[in-house]
Design a protein around this motif. Structure first.
Motif, PDB file in Angstrom:
ATOM      1  N   VAL A 267       0.837  -1.249  -0.049  1.00 59.38           N
ATOM      2  CA  VAL A 267      -0.078   0.020  -0.066  1.00 59.38           C
ATOM      3  C   VAL A 267       0.858   1.225  -0.222  1.00 59.38           C
ATOM      4  O   VAL A 267       0.629   2.211  -0.762  1.00 59.38           O
ATOM      5  CB  VAL A 267      -0.894  -0.049   0.957  1.00 59.38           C
ATOM      6  N   PHE A 268       1.857   1.370   1.032  1.00 58.83           N
ATOM      7  CA  PHE A 268       2.610   2.390   1.289  1.00 58.83           C
ATOM      8  C   PHE A 268       3.647   2.618  -0.157  1.00 58.83           C
ATOM      9  O   PHE A 268       3.708   3.858  -0.715  1.00 58.83           O
ATOM     10  CB  PHE A 268       3.634   2.438   2.320  1.00 58.83           C
ATOM     11  N   THR A 269       4.258   1.673  -0.342  1.00 55.63           N
ATOM     12  CA  THR A 269       5.307   1.615  -1.504  1.00 55.63           C
ATOM     13  C   THR A 269       4.777   1.937  -2.854  1.00 55.63           C
ATOM     14  O   THR A 269       5.019   2.837  -3.868  1.00 55.63           O
ATOM     15  CB  THR A 269       5.950   0.511  -1.763  1.00 55.63           C
ATOM     16  N   TRP A 270       3.454   1.184  -3.250  1.00 56.86           N
ATOM     17  CA  TRP A 270       2.922   1.545  -4.579  1.00 56.86           C
ATOM     18  C   TRP A 270       2.246   2.738  -4.742  1.00 56.86           C
ATOM     19  O   TRP A 270       2.624   3.428  -5.652  1.00 56.86           O
ATOM     20  CB  TRP A 270       1.733   0.189  -4.914  1.00 56.86           C
ATOM     21  N   LEU A 271       1.574   3.184  -3.688  1.00 54.46           N
ATOM     22  CA  LEU A 271       0.767   4.604  -3.803  1.00 54.46           C
ATOM     23  C   LEU A 271       1.853   5.635  -3.756  1.00 54.46           C
ATOM     24  O   LEU A 271       1.614   6.767  -4.500  1.00 54.46           O
ATOM     25  CB  LEU A 271      -0.092   4.770  -2.814  1.00 54.46           C
ATOM     26  N   SER A 272       3.054   5.587  -3.012  1.00 57.44           N
ATOM     27  CA  SER A 272       3.786   6.687  -3.080  1.00 57.44           C
ATOM     28  C   SER A 272       4.484   6.627  -4.319  1.00 57.44           C
ATOM     29  O   SER A 272       4.973   7.771  -4.459  1.00 57.44           O
ATOM     30  CB  SER A 272       4.712   6.291  -2.028  1.00 57.44           C
ATOM     31  N   GLY A 273       4.750   5.571  -5.070  1.00 57.68           N
ATOM     32  CA  GLY A 273       5.480   5.582  -6.268  1.00 57.68           C
ATOM     33  C   GLY A 273       4.529   6.362  -7.241  1.00 57.68           C
ATOM     34  O   GLY A 273       5.336   7.201  -8.018  1.00 57.68           O
ATOM     35  N   ILE A 274       3.253   6.104  -7.346  1.00 58.78           N
ATOM     36  CA  ILE A 274       2.462   6.929  -8.246  1.00 58.78           C
ATOM     37  C   ILE A 274       2.611   8.410  -7.761  1.00 58.78           C
ATOM     38  O   ILE A 274       2.510   9.224  -9.044  1.00 58.78           O
ATOM     39  CB  ILE A 274       1.135   6.388  -8.025  1.00 58.78           C
ATOM     40  N   ALA A 275       2.305   8.696  -6.752  1.00 53.72           N
ATOM     41  CA  ALA A 275       2.461   9.942  -6.130  1.00 53.72           C
ATOM     42  C   ALA A 275       3.690  10.956  -6.650  1.00 53.72           C
ATOM     43  O   ALA A 275       3.706  12.038  -6.808  1.00 53.72           O
ATOM     44  CB  ALA A 275       2.134  10.299  -4.559  1.00 53.72           C
TER      45      ALA A 275
ATOM     46  N   VAL B  87      10.406   7.842 -14.147  1.00 53.80           N
ATOM     47  CA  VAL B  87       9.728   7.006 -14.946  1.00 53.80           C
ATOM     48  C   VAL B  87      10.623   5.649 -15.233  1.00 53.80           C
ATOM     49  O   VAL B  87      10.236   4.398 -15.379  1.00 53.80           O
ATOM     50  CB  VAL B  87       9.576   7.741 -16.201  1.00 53.80           C
ATOM     51  N   GLN B  88      11.934   5.746 -15.499  1.00 51.00           N
ATOM     52  CA  GLN B  88      12.719   4.565 -15.490  1.00 51.00           C
ATOM     53  C   GLN B  88      12.737   3.630 -14.499  1.00 51.00           C
ATOM     54  O   GLN B  88      12.990   2.530 -14.679  1.00 51.00           O
ATOM     55  CB  GLN B  88      14.384   5.005 -15.821  1.00 51.00           C
ATOM     56  N   ASN B  89      12.528   4.188 -13.217  1.00 51.41           N
ATOM     57  CA  ASN B  89      12.635   3.392 -12.082  1.00 51.41           C
ATOM     58  C   ASN B  89      11.179   3.444 -11.345  1.00 51.41           C
ATOM     59  O   ASN B  89      11.077   2.843 -10.319  1.00 51.41           O
ATOM     60  CB  ASN B  89      13.672   3.952 -10.998  1.00 51.41           C
ATOM     61  N   LEU B  90      10.084   3.401 -12.297  1.00 53.14           N
ATOM     62  CA  LEU B  90       8.802   3.063 -11.515  1.00 53.14           C
ATOM     63  C   LEU B  90       8.666   1.918 -11.177  1.00 53.14           C
ATOM     64  O   LEU B  90       7.771   1.669 -10.248  1.00 53.14           O
ATOM     65  CB  LEU B  90       7.820   3.735 -12.684  1.00 53.14           C
TER      66      LEU B  90
ATOM     67  N   GLY C 123       7.076  -1.784  -6.167  1.00 53.55           N
ATOM     68  CA  GLY C 123       7.413  -2.995  -5.649  1.00 53.55           C
ATOM     69  C   GLY C 123       8.156  -4.009  -6.610  1.00 53.55           C
ATOM     70  O   GLY C 123       8.274  -5.199  -6.777  1.00 53.55           O
ATOM     71  N   GLU C 124       9.258  -3.351  -7.514  1.00 52.55           N
ATOM     72  CA  GLU C 124       9.933  -4.176  -8.261  1.00 52.55           C
ATOM     73  C   GLU C 124       9.127  -4.888  -9.410  1.00 52.55           C
ATOM     74  O   GLU C 124       9.305  -5.945  -9.891  1.00 52.55           O
ATOM     75  CB  GLU C 124      11.100  -4.729  -7.837  1.00 52.55           C
ATOM     76  N   SER C 125       8.053  -4.553  -9.765  1.00 49.40           N
ATOM     77  CA  SER C 125       7.098  -5.107 -10.708  1.00 49.40           C
ATOM     78  C   SER C 125       6.783  -4.192 -12.089  1.00 49.40           C
ATOM     79  O   SER C 125       6.237  -3.158 -12.090  1.00 49.40           O
ATOM     80  CB  SER C 125       5.498  -5.401 -10.082  1.00 49.40           C
ATOM     81  N   THR C 126       7.193  -5.102 -13.251  1.00 48.41           N
ATOM     82  CA  THR C 126       7.272  -4.313 -14.266  1.00 48.41           C
ATOM     83  C   THR C 126       5.753  -4.129 -14.612  1.00 48.41           C
ATOM     84  O   THR C 126       5.274  -3.121 -15.394  1.00 48.41           O
ATOM     85  CB  THR C 126       7.963  -5.121 -15.659  1.00 48.41           C
ATOM     86  N   THR C 127       5.022  -5.048 -14.438  1.00 41.31           N
ATOM     87  CA  THR C 127       3.246  -4.739 -14.937  1.00 41.31           C
ATOM     88  C   THR C 127       2.873  -3.935 -14.070  1.00 41.31           C
ATOM     89  O   THR C 127       2.078  -2.855 -14.759  1.00 41.31           O
ATOM     90  CB  THR C 127       2.752  -6.139 -14.382  1.00 41.31           C
ATOM     91  N   LEU C 128       3.385  -3.500 -12.793  1.00 38.68           N
ATOM     92  CA  LEU C 128       2.581  -2.499 -12.244  1.00 38.68           C
ATOM     93  C   LEU C 128       3.094  -1.217 -12.399  1.00 38.68           C
ATOM     94  O   LEU C 128       2.561  -0.023 -12.452  1.00 38.68           O
ATOM     95  CB  LEU C 128       2.655  -2.797 -10.639  1.00 38.68           C
ATOM     96  N   GLY C 129       4.440  -1.126 -12.641  1.00 40.12           N
ATOM     97  CA  GLY C 129       4.974  -0.081 -13.141  1.00 40.12           C
ATOM     98  C   GLY C 129       4.442   0.513 -14.524  1.00 40.12           C
ATOM     99  O   GLY C 129       4.330   1.672 -14.612  1.00 40.12           O
TER     100      GLY C 129
ATOM    101  N   GLY D 154       1.548  -0.344 -15.555  1.00 39.07           N
ATOM    102  CA  GLY D 154       0.085   0.118 -15.228  1.00 39.07           C
ATOM    103  C   GLY D 154       0.072   1.548 -14.617  1.00 39.07           C
ATOM    104  O   GLY D 154      -0.910   2.314 -14.932  1.00 39.07           O
ATOM    105  N   ALA D 155       0.951   1.849 -13.626  1.00 38.28           N
ATOM    106  CA  ALA D 155       0.931   3.093 -12.998  1.00 38.28           C
ATOM    107  C   ALA D 155       1.181   4.367 -14.019  1.00 38.28           C
ATOM    108  O   ALA D 155       0.600   5.399 -14.131  1.00 38.28           O
ATOM    109  CB  ALA D 155       1.996   3.068 -11.955  1.00 38.28           C
ATOM    110  N   GLY D 156       2.038   3.773 -14.831  1.00 37.25           N
ATOM    111  CA  GLY D 156       2.446   5.025 -16.036  1.00 37.25           C
ATOM    112  C   GLY D 156       1.249   5.433 -17.108  1.00 37.25           C
ATOM    113  O   GLY D 156       0.650   6.411 -17.011  1.00 37.25           O
ATOM    114  N   VAL D 157       0.531   4.157 -17.330  1.00 37.88           N
ATOM    115  CA  VAL D 157      -0.899   4.426 -18.032  1.00 37.88           C
ATOM    116  C   VAL D 157      -1.896   5.206 -17.333  1.00 37.88           C
ATOM    117  O   VAL D 157      -2.504   6.129 -17.947  1.00 37.88           O
ATOM    118  CB  VAL D 157      -1.189   2.928 -18.501  1.00 37.88           C
ATOM    119  N   LEU D 158      -1.809   4.851 -16.187  1.00 35.01           N
ATOM    120  CA  LEU D 158      -2.942   5.530 -15.078  1.00 35.01           C
ATOM    121  C   LEU D 158      -2.632   7.051 -14.955  1.00 35.01           C
ATOM    122  O   LEU D 158      -3.347   8.018 -15.302  1.00 35.01           O
ATOM    123  CB  LEU D 158      -2.975   4.878 -13.767  1.00 35.01           C
ATOM    124  N   LEU D 159      -1.357   7.456 -15.047  1.00 32.80           N
ATOM    125  CA  LEU D 159      -0.934   8.715 -14.983  1.00 32.80           C
ATOM    126  C   LEU D 159      -1.274   9.764 -15.967  1.00 32.80           C
ATOM    127  O   LEU D 159      -1.686  10.410 -15.943  1.00 32.80           O
ATOM    128  CB  LEU D 159       0.507   8.657 -14.340  1.00 32.80           C
ATOM    129  N   LEU D 160      -0.965   8.970 -17.147  1.00 31.51           N
ATOM    130  CA  LEU D 160      -1.173   9.465 -18.450  1.00 31.51           C
ATOM    131  C   LEU D 160      -2.496   9.700 -18.901  1.00 31.51           C
ATOM    132  O   LEU D 160      -2.907  10.622 -19.473  1.00 31.51           O
ATOM    133  CB  LEU D 160      -0.500   8.617 -19.582  1.00 31.51           C
TER     134      LEU D 160
END
Length: 490
Positions: free
Chosen positions: A384-392, A442-445, A450-456, A458-464
């Motif tokens: 929760v903390f790691t993923w959401l703070s990464g997006i933010a 972006v390179q380290n998203l 959580g070191e997940s390419t899929t989540l990274g 997905g987060a990039g697509v959500l932001l765009l």
């Protein structure tokens, strides 16, 4: 629609002259001075949380003993940003921070996209903190052998408490935040003084003054974690309607908040490195980054101080979540008053002069997000903390980059201010610095997610997609108020 001024005397009345309902007015009031606004935005930066949580991780995955320099570099980049931000503030009389500036400089579609991106950014960072605080309370009780319900129970209790404070006048929140902030800063300052007075096993750290040390390891990752610690300082403009003499208060609060946060982080992280020594600090961080600062406090100040720090870590997280709640409520409020979001969100409480409906809306959103995370079985810190703070983190840097661009375009187009440093050089340097940081983020998203390419991805697509939603909203709501040159006040 413009936000009208409140009646000069007496309670507000409806158009028929009858007594208003509980929520009727369209403006916020307050007399927040520089100090009160600084408390709000520094609390949002959660200084103790950054020192206890981000510093050990930054040392470990970043540039080791040179990590404190990352805070200095971040502060300089954000100072360049702040110069342009402050220069444009007198020409953006509407509260609303980023989206108001982006609309004024880059046009309505991008401005509305910025508004949606800001909402996503602040919702996710508050959600990250809410997950963390629930686990922190459970851990605190466990430290003393007390049984505790699941983390989400405490998190929902915190959401309820924040909801009560957010519903009432901003002065109450500022007083609560002021008390909590003084306490958390005080314990770290006392620790800093103790380390400076006693020195470390290798004397005083010199890594921050060595270019080879600062550039060792992964300085890009160090910068990434450092700049994330500044999230919240830019929110000074959100409180414009509740500030005393906003044309003077907002710029002063912005510069002072940035300076206080930057110096505090740089000195305190240097003290933590000194406490373990340049040669051993990375090894200690690798052993258990979560307990590093607590153990440092115990060594230098004793067990009682370590216990106090554990309690203040919880209050630091609470203060941070409350600050972001207040920012979000004012975003909803201003978007409701400009017709972007439902009109009801732009109503202020007749008694508390607070964005009551907007505050309740954010309380419901926060609770719903945490319930979803709990039902999904997510770990409150590692996920929760790691993923959401990464997006933010990515979202906030993107917003600041757009704001720098808006400042450059606005002053080139309007020529209302021709000072080169304030309108071209500083914002230009800020733009370049923030662009470099955004590329690194972006390179380290995937790492932030959580070191997940899929989540990274997905987060990039959500932001765009959130940013692109601005153009959709601009077409769907053509009568919503836009901040353009036609609104430019003298």
């Amino acid at each position: 629609m413009a936000i009208s001024d409140p009646p000069a005397t007496g309670a507000p009345t409806s158009s028929t002259g009858s007594k208003p309902s509980a929520v009727t007015t369209r403006s916020l009031t307050g007399s927040l001075g520089v100090g009160a606004i600084i408390f709000m935005v520094v609390a949002a930066a959660a200084p103790l949380t950054v020192i206890a949580g981000a510093v050990p991780i930054g040392v470990l995955v970043g540039n080791g003993a040179g990590y404190p320099a990352s805070f200095v570099v971040s502060a300089v980049i954000l100072l360049f940003f702040a110069v342009g931000f402050v220069a444009m503030t007198p020409h953006v009389p509407q509260a609303g921070a980023f989206y108001s500036y982006i609309s004024r400089g880059l046009g309505r579609p991008l401005g509305l996209g910025g508004a949606m991106l800001a909402l996503l950014t602040y919702v996710t960072i508050q959600g990250a903190v809410l997950g963390y605080v629930g686990q922190a309370i459970a851990d605190l009780l466990g430290r003393y052998g007390l049984t505790s319900p699941p983390w989400w129970v405490w998190t929902l209790a915190v959401v309820a408490g924040i909801g009560v404070l957010g519903y009432r006048h901003i002065d109450l929140s500022s007083k609560v935040l002021g008390l909590l902030l003084v306490a958390e800063v005080a314990i770290v300052v006392v620790l800093d003084v103790a380390v400076v007075g006693q020195g470390g096993p290798e004397g005083y750290s010199t890594g921050v003054f060595s270019l080879s040390t600062v550039t060792s390891g992964s300085p890009a990752l160090g910068l990434m974690f450092a700049i994330a610690g500044f999230i919240g300082f830019e929110a000074t403009a959100v409180f414009r309607d509740e500030a005393r003499e906003p044309e003077r208060t907002i710029p002063r609060a912005t510069y002072l908040a940035l300076a206080i946060i930057g110096v505090f982080y740089a000195v305190s992280s240097w003290a933590i490195v000194t406490a373990w020594g340049d040669g051993a600090v990375v090894e200690r961080a690798a052993a258990d980054p979560g307990s590093m600062v607590v153990e440092t406090t115990e060594v230098y100040l004793g067990t009682l101080a370590a216990d106090v720090l554990n309690v203040l870590l919880v209050t630091s997280l609470f203060a941070c979540a409350l600050s972001f709640h207040n920012v979000l409520s004012r975003y909803y409020f201003n978007l409701g008053n400009t017709g972007v979001l439902p009109d009801r969100l732009g109503s202020a409480h007749a008694t508390h002069a607070s964005p009551a409906t907007a505050s309740l809306t954010q309380t419901v959103i926060s609770a719903a997000l945490m319930v979803v995370c709990a039902l999904a079985g997510l770990d409150p810190v590692l996920e929760v903390f790691t993923w959401l703070s990464g997006i933010a983190t990515v979202g906030i840097v993107a917003l600041m980059l757009l704001t720098c661009a808006a400042v450059l375009v606005f002053f080139r187009r309007t020529r209302v201010d021709t000072r080169p440093w304030q309108t071209l050089i500083a914002p230009g340097l800020g733009f370049l610095g923030l662009a470099a940081v955004l590329v690194v983020l972006v390179q380290n998203l995937p790492l932030l997610m959580g070191e997940s390419t899929t989540l990274g991805v997905g987060a990039g697509v959500l932001l765009l997609a959130t940013l692109a939603a601005g153009a959709v909203i601009a077409r769907a709501r053509p009568h919503a108020a836009a901040l353009t040159d036609t609104d430019l006040s003298s």
